[in-house]
Design an enzyme around this catalytic site. Sequence first.
Site, PDB file in Angstrom:
ATOM      1  N   ASN A   7       0.876  -1.172   0.000  1.00 28.06           N
ATOM      2  CA  ASN A   7       0.000   0.000   0.000  1.00 28.06           C
ATOM      3  C   ASN A   7       0.918   1.228   0.000  1.00 28.06           C
ATOM      4  OD1 ASN A   7      -1.769   2.047   0.531  1.00 28.06           O
ATOM      5  ND2 ASN A   7      -2.672   1.108   2.356  1.00 28.06           N
ATOM      6  N   ARG A  91      -2.540  -2.100  -3.471  1.00 24.40           N
ATOM      7  CA  ARG A  91      -3.738  -1.295  -3.253  1.00 24.40           C
ATOM      8  C   ARG A  91      -3.632  -0.083  -4.171  1.00 24.40           C
ATOM      9  NH1 ARG A  91      -5.447   2.652   1.633  1.00 24.40           N
ATOM     10  NH2 ARG A  91      -7.548   2.986   0.877  1.00 24.40           N
ATOM     11  N   HIS A 180     -12.713   3.431  -0.360  1.00 25.38           N
ATOM     12  CA  HIS A 180     -12.829   2.394   0.695  1.00 25.38           C
ATOM     13  C   HIS A 180     -13.584   1.160   0.191  1.00 25.38           C
ATOM     14  CE1 HIS A 180     -12.750   5.706   4.048  1.00 25.38           C
ATOM     15  NE2 HIS A 180     -11.537   5.202   3.901  1.00 25.38           N
ATOM     16  N   ARG A 241     -11.400  16.295   7.432  1.00 29.10           N
ATOM     17  CA  ARG A 241     -12.159  16.699   6.233  1.00 29.10           C
ATOM     18  C   ARG A 241     -13.587  17.057   6.617  1.00 29.10           C
ATOM     19  NH1 ARG A 241     -10.901  11.343   3.164  1.00 29.10           N
ATOM     20  NH2 ARG A 241      -8.716  11.261   3.724  1.00 29.10           N
ATOM     21  N   GLU A 384      -8.453  -5.028   4.902  1.00 29.91           N
ATOM     22  CA  GLU A 384      -8.252  -4.727   3.488  1.00 29.91           C
ATOM     23  C   GLU A 384      -7.091  -5.535   2.907  1.00 29.91           C
ATOM     24  OE1 GLU A 384      -8.601  -0.603   4.827  1.00 29.91           O
ATOM     25  OE2 GLU A 384      -9.357  -0.155   2.828  1.00 29.91           O
TER      26      GLU A 384
END
Length: 400
Positions: A7, A91, A180, A241, A384
């Site tokens: 990743n 990823r 996601h 965010r 993941e």
Amino acid sequence: MNVLVLNCGSSSVKYQLLDMARETVLSKGQVERVGMDDGILSHQTCKGVKKRDVLPIKNHAVAIKVILDTLVDKEVGAVGSLSEINAVGHRVVHGAEEFAGSMLITAEVKSALEKNIPLAPLHNPPNLLGIKAAEDLLPGIPQCGVFDTAFHTTMPPHAFLYPIPYSLYRERRIRRYGFHGTSHKYVSERAAHLLGKEYKDLKIITAHLGNGSSITAVDGGKSVDTSMGYTPLEGLVMGTRSGDIDPALTYHMVVDMGMTIKEVNDLLNKQSGLKGVSGLSHDMREIEQAMLDGDEGGKRAFDMFCYRLRKYVGAYAAAMNGLNALVFTGGIGENSPLVRWSVCSNLSVLGIEVDKEKNESPAKEKTISTPASRVSVMVIPTNEELAIARDTAKIVREMA
Ligand code: ADP
């Protein structure tokens, strides 16, 4: 088959080496501060052997070389030689509309990813650097891409389009992509498995709540709507965010407040969310502690986070015209009984009823709804890396 999952972020490379016969992690770790003279390697094996090192990490290729050297190291490694790494799963953040599933990486896939750089300028370049470095360092080993956006390619146009001129979609590919996806797919499949029901027969809402948060409506095993949009800024309140705001605020900030557009972008991505609302922290643990200590900012941020999440649950239950399961995952979803309680204890309109004791129990994977609840509310730790490794192993087996 051993699969190395990589990743690659802008300044870090996270990795896991998995033995897919047993689906166990042989080794995992990360290289941080890529591009710096004082890069940091943190590594550990399943046997509890650990290594931490500070060393120059000029670029992503150096980071991956350091990872591979560590994985085969006699003292701290996990395998005897590189030939025991049978495939690499990367990823990849943005697959746009091209990639509806995981893919073997070919020249065409790489050029499609290059083409998608404007859609994910922060994420796709390091993903590509990681792919190229792994190809150089592990020649002949299959490399697969698993895309964060892929699960959401099943959204219908009424969910993925923005109500702006259609030409912007046709000509500039401006639409909701969602992110996601690997996590939403993994936990929704797992929910169906735990419920002992067919995935295709279920309406599931998955809430992935971490530093970045998103929520997805999964109808019959397909993502039909998700809260992140063209970028990961849209949707829920996140660590830093903003999530959803009136888009005209950006005009106001530039024209009336004299901010540059870059400052506005920075404010919405890095200074907003829990951090901006609380004035304290982006970290939910600290927000909760502050709230419990009576801090107003902490309470304000916590309440907004849960309220907006609850609104999305209601909206997605309506979007699917039904709901069988609500799944919490991600650092907050998995670990915060307070957030789960605050969201669910006000959703009796949907027939949701959570058991306080089950919600607070230390079990990692659990159903927290009461037997009478019309909706199963579940906590399912995301994984993941395992999902990426599974897809990679499947592609490689199909090649054989
Ligand atoms: P990322 O999106 O970076 O992968 P994570 O999924 O690790 O993030 O989630 C990080 C968030 O999880 C942080 O806000 C952190 O405070 C929160 N978190 C972790 N443990 C707890 C806990 N016990 N209670 C509340 N929040 C927690």
